[in-house]
Write an enzyme that holds these catalytic residues in place. Structure first.
Site, PDB file in Angstrom:
ATOM      1  N   LYS A   1       0.846  -1.197   0.000  1.00 47.02           N
ATOM      2  CA  LYS A   1       0.000   0.000   0.000  1.00 47.02           C
ATOM      3  C   LYS A   1       0.879   1.243   0.000  1.00 47.02           C
ATOM      4  O   LYS A   1       1.467   1.605   1.008  1.00 47.02           O
ATOM      5  CB  LYS A   1      -0.932   0.047   1.214  1.00 47.02           C
ATOM      6  CG  LYS A   1      -2.025   1.111   0.965  1.00 47.02           C
ATOM      7  CD  LYS A   1      -2.637   1.684   2.207  1.00 47.02           C
ATOM      8  CE  LYS A   1      -1.869   2.814   2.793  1.00 47.02           C
ATOM      9  NZ  LYS A   1      -1.814   4.059   1.988  1.00 47.02           N
TER      10      LYS A   1
ATOM     11  N   GLY B   1       6.569   5.107   8.445  1.00 53.08           N
ATOM     12  CA  GLY B   1       5.681   6.259   8.546  1.00 53.08           C
ATOM     13  C   GLY B   1       5.850   6.917   9.904  1.00 53.08           C
ATOM     14  O   GLY B   1       6.890   6.771  10.554  1.00 53.08           O
TER      15      GLY B   1
ATOM     16  N   THR C   1       5.396   8.009  13.864  1.00 54.46           N
ATOM     17  CA  THR C   1       5.389   7.260  15.125  1.00 54.46           C
ATOM     18  C   THR C   1       3.962   7.054  15.625  1.00 54.46           C
ATOM     19  O   THR C   1       3.626   5.979  16.114  1.00 54.46           O
ATOM     20  CB  THR C   1       6.269   7.993  16.157  1.00 54.46           C
ATOM     21  OG1 THR C   1       7.629   7.876  15.700  1.00 54.46           O
ATOM     22  CG2 THR C   1       6.172   7.391  17.542  1.00 54.46           C
TER      23      THR C   1
ATOM     24  N   GLU D   1       9.512   1.466  10.938  1.00 63.46           N
ATOM     25  CA  GLU D   1      10.523   2.506  10.677  1.00 63.46           C
ATOM     26  C   GLU D   1       9.809   3.834  10.833  1.00 63.46           C
ATOM     27  O   GLU D   1       9.021   4.218   9.976  1.00 63.46           O
ATOM     28  CB  GLU D   1      11.066   2.390   9.244  1.00 63.46           C
ATOM     29  CG  GLU D   1      11.796   1.110   8.937  1.00 63.46           C
ATOM     30  CD  GLU D   1      13.182   1.050   9.544  1.00 63.46           C
ATOM     31  OE1 GLU D   1      13.605   2.022  10.198  1.00 63.46           O
ATOM     32  OE2 GLU D   1      13.840   0.022   9.387  1.00 63.46           O
TER      33      GLU D   1
ATOM     34  N   GLU E   1       8.993  16.133  15.716  1.00 66.12           N
ATOM     35  CA  GLU E   1       9.389  16.015  14.316  1.00 66.12           C
ATOM     36  C   GLU E   1       8.555  16.991  13.483  1.00 66.12           C
ATOM     37  O   GLU E   1       7.329  16.932  13.498  1.00 66.12           O
ATOM     38  CB  GLU E   1       9.160  14.589  13.826  1.00 66.12           C
ATOM     39  CG  GLU E   1       9.616  14.395  12.400  1.00 66.12           C
ATOM     40  CD  GLU E   1       9.367  12.987  11.886  1.00 66.12           C
ATOM     41  OE1 GLU E   1       8.254  12.470  12.055  1.00 66.12           O
ATOM     42  OE2 GLU E   1      10.301  12.416  11.299  1.00 66.12           O
TER      43      GLU E   1
HETATM   44  P1  NAD Z   1       1.914   8.383   8.017  1.00 62.27           P
HETATM   45  O1  NAD Z   1       2.225   7.562   9.203  1.00 62.27           O
HETATM   46  O2  NAD Z   1       0.838   9.376   8.110  1.00 62.27           O
HETATM   47  O3  NAD Z   1       1.536   7.458   6.777  1.00 62.27           O
HETATM   48  C1  NAD Z   1       2.382   6.435   6.326  1.00 62.27           C
HETATM   49  C2  NAD Z   1       1.565   5.382   5.621  1.00 62.27           C
HETATM   50  O4  NAD Z   1       0.682   4.769   6.553  1.00 62.27           O
HETATM   51  C3  NAD Z   1       0.682   5.906   4.495  1.00 62.27           C
HETATM   52  O5  NAD Z   1       0.691   4.951   3.451  1.00 62.27           O
HETATM   53  C4  NAD Z   1      -0.690   5.990   5.150  1.00 62.27           C
HETATM   54  O6  NAD Z   1      -1.756   5.883   4.260  1.00 62.27           O
HETATM   55  C5  NAD Z   1      -0.652   4.794   6.067  1.00 62.27           C
HETATM   56  N1  NAD Z   1      -1.541   4.878   7.223  1.00 62.27           N
HETATM   57  C6  NAD Z   1      -2.006   5.977   7.849  1.00 62.27           C
HETATM   58  N2  NAD Z   1      -2.775   5.625   8.906  1.00 62.27           N
HETATM   59  C7  NAD Z   1      -2.770   4.272   8.954  1.00 62.27           C
HETATM   60  C8  NAD Z   1      -3.356   3.311   9.837  1.00 62.27           C
HETATM   61  N3  NAD Z   1      -4.090   3.671  10.867  1.00 62.27           N
HETATM   62  N4  NAD Z   1      -3.114   2.012   9.602  1.00 62.27           N
HETATM   63  C9  NAD Z   1      -2.350   1.613   8.575  1.00 62.27           C
HETATM   64  N5  NAD Z   1      -1.783   2.471   7.691  1.00 62.27           N
HETATM   65  C10 NAD Z   1      -1.981   3.782   7.887  1.00 62.27           C
HETATM   66  O7  NAD Z   1       3.298   9.022   7.639  1.00 62.27           O
HETATM   67  P2  NAD Z   1       3.625  10.037   6.461  1.00 62.27           P
HETATM   68  O8  NAD Z   1       3.149  11.364   6.878  1.00 62.27           O
HETATM   69  O9  NAD Z   1       3.188   9.485   5.157  1.00 62.27           O
HETATM   70  O10 NAD Z   1       5.218   9.959   6.459  1.00 62.27           O
HETATM   71  C11 NAD Z   1       5.987  10.728   7.256  1.00 62.27           C
HETATM   72  C12 NAD Z   1       6.519   9.942   8.434  1.00 62.27           C
HETATM   73  O11 NAD Z   1       7.264   8.810   8.005  1.00 62.27           O
HETATM   74  C13 NAD Z   1       7.471  10.753   9.255  1.00 62.27           C
HETATM   75  O12 NAD Z   1       7.179  10.614  10.618  1.00 62.27           O
HETATM   76  C14 NAD Z   1       8.831  10.136   8.935  1.00 62.27           C
HETATM   77  O13 NAD Z   1       9.796  10.321   9.924  1.00 62.27           O
HETATM   78  C15 NAD Z   1       8.482   8.731   8.734  1.00 62.27           C
HETATM   79  N6  NAD Z   1       9.519   8.051   7.956  1.00 62.27           N
HETATM   80  C16 NAD Z   1      10.351   7.170   8.589  1.00 62.27           C
HETATM   81  C17 NAD Z   1      11.367   6.541   7.892  1.00 62.27           C
HETATM   82  C18 NAD Z   1      12.285   5.562   8.562  1.00 62.27           C
HETATM   83  O14 NAD Z   1      12.955   4.810   7.862  1.00 62.27           O
HETATM   84  N7  NAD Z   1      12.352   5.532   9.874  1.00 62.27           N
HETATM   85  C19 NAD Z   1      11.536   6.809   6.543  1.00 62.27           C
HETATM   86  C20 NAD Z   1      10.682   7.718   5.931  1.00 62.27           C
HETATM   87  C21 NAD Z   1       9.669   8.327   6.653  1.00 62.27           C
END
Ligand code: NAD
Length: 487
Positions: free
Chosen positions: A183, A235, A237, A257, A391
């Protein structure tokens, strides 16, 4: 005028069991550089998730399926073929990524895509190097372990490095013999869909990779689905915590991650010009929408003024511009929502009494409505301020000061995250002593941000757990089986 895109964007369908199918509803993916719609994308609901999981299950569970009967060497060759096709279509992939995410084409074309291809090749090679072991137990027994694929992996990816982070998950998942339901993020589905077409062209059997586009509900349905054995999530935290809770009922394997607030620490005895460059790229590369961004800059007090003068001067020269222009080094924030979030942190910094040294404003590029923001630097930040603890995920740097190693080790670790850290010093003992004390999954010394397919990456503390990249990823995509035979 912003550069016109050369890519034809077709309506996005779902890839289920080797076929492209519609969903009952659609959503729109936008170009953040213009605010305009790029295209309609299928929005997978529970029925589509069921079908995608069933396809992945059949491809995994049926011992006669092409995938199950394939040798590790053949799996490796398939992954290599996918990488070759990605390389063939690298210009298109890079352009799609830039259109969807707003990142400069320079980054998509010369950083994201080459690394994504390299990651696929790394795991193509690793497919034949996944071993169990024979174990010395009793003379009357032959005992050994097998490393077996876990089953169906649900891979959930964010929008900041859409295709690159897809390969971080699908490379090891497939090398180990799992099947996948992917996804992508709702903001950036285009390269995942193109990747699906390349998987088909390479000859990946139907059902091995399924792609379900959609938003948080689509992700949550995957996490709760009893037919999924493991969730690999990158995504935020907060969503990571929800995923852990939702995965608990079925005790799925989970790797997370998550976010970061990484300290980048500059000692007075470092090569200051290199450190300025490292601090600059550490926060402004990728618009600061980088999980390991060096978003907390710690400067040794004696060099603070000189350092900040150089850094601020550099930041003021960096202008947000057309992401498709090869000269651009700062693109558009991914979405209007993210722009609002970042602006709210800039307001918080001002109201908490930090000093705005550079940037802070939304700007218009070529008179358009894109989501562009100036590179922003705050001075006079203390570690308890919101902009030092949370963040921001944008081009906003909080600078703090310190007097000695003990103090900076303590300040750097006083944060819920532990993804990465940077240390700048020419004193070798100091560098290694501090590297051991920092609670971070990656520590860079006299550099900031390089990565390699072979080098493990992941978080301490609330930056998550599990490691991606490198050979250690195999541990997270296999089960260990002990076989005990009486002799
Ligand atoms: P997000 O957590 O909002 O979304 C990430 C993904 O999760 C998306 O595909 C979203 O549709 C999905 N999602 C959202 N709610 C969900 C739920 N309840 N259940 C299952 N899936 C769900 O994050 P974002 O805003 O897209 O990305 C930014 C974040 O990602 C930042 O916090 C960043 O630090 C983190 N990130 C971490 C790494 C790492 O390797 N540690 C790398 C890149 C980004």
């Amino acid at each position: 005028m912003l550069t016109a895109s050369r890519s034809k964007i077709e309506p996005g369908k779902l890839l289920i069991n080797g076929e492209w199918v519609d969903a009952s509803t659609v959503f729109i993916t936008f170009n953040p550089a213009t605010g305009e719609a790029l295209g309609e994308i299928a929005d997978a609901g529970p029925a589509e998730i069921d079908r995608a999981v069933a396809a992945a299950r059949a491809a995994f569970d049926d011992p006669k399926s092409k995938w199950r009967s394939m040798s590790a060497s053949e799996r490796g060759r398939l992954l290599w073929k996918i990488a070759d096709l990605m390389e063939r279509d690298i210009e298109e992939l890079a352009e799609l990524e830039t259109l969807d995410n707003g990142k400069p084409i320079f980054e998509s074309r010369y950083v994201d895509m080459p690394m994504a291809i390299d990651v696929m090749r790394y795991y193509a090679g690793l497919a034949t190097k996944i071993y169990g072991e024979t174990v010395n137990t009793q003379s009357s027994a032959f005992t050994y372990t097998l490393r077996e694929p876990i089953g169906v992996v649900g891979a959930i990816v964010p929008w900041n490095f859409p295709l690159l982070l897809t390969t971080w998950k699908l490379g090891p998942a497939l090398a180990c013999g799992n099947t996948v339901v992917l996804k992508p993020a709702e903001q950036t589905p285009l390269t995942a869909l193109k990747f699906g077409r390349l998987c088909q062209e390479a000859g990946l059997p139907a059902g091995v990779v399924n792609i379900v586009t959609g938003g948080p509900q689509t992700g949550a349905a995957l996490v709760k689905h009893a037919g999924i054995d493991k969730i690999a999530f990158t995504g935020s935290t907060s969503v990571g915590k929800e995923i852990m809770r939702n995965a608990a009922d079925t005790l799925k394997r989970v790797t997370l991650e998550l976010g970061g607030k990484s300290p980048n620490i500059v000692f007075a005895d470092s090569d200051l010009d290199s450190a300025v460059k490292g601090a600059f790229n550490g926060i402004f590369y990728g618009k600061g929408e980088v999980c390991n961004a060096g978003s907390r800059l710690f400067l040794e007090n004696s060099v603070k003024d000189e350092f900040l003068a150089k850094l601020v001067d550099r930041a003021k020269k960096l202008k947000p511009a057309d992401p498709l222009d090869p000269k651009t080094r700062l693109g558009a924030i991914v979405s209007e929502q993210q722009l609002k979030t970042v602006m709210s942190y800039i307001d918080a910094g001002k109201s908490e009494g930090a000093e705005l040294l550079a940037g802070g404003n939304r700007v218009s590029v070529d008179g358009g409505n894109g989501y562009f923001l100036e590179p922003t630097i705050f001075g006079g930040v203390n570690n308890d301020m919101k902009i030092a603890q949370e963040e921001i995920f944008g081009p906003v740097l909080a600078t703090l000061t310190f007097d000695d190693l003990d103090q900076v080790a303590d300040l750097a670790n006083r944060n819920i995250y532990g993804l990465a850290a940077g240390i700048w010093t020419n004193n070798v003992k100091k560098a290694h002593a501090l590297a051991r004390r920092l609670k971070a999954g990656t520590v860079w010394i006299n550099t900031y941000g390089p990565m390699d397919a072979a080098m493990p990456f992941g978080g301490f503390k609330q930056s998550g757990f599990g490691r991606e990249l490198g050979a250690h990823a195999v541990e997270h995509y296999t089960e260990l089986k002990s076989v005990w035979m009486a002799l």
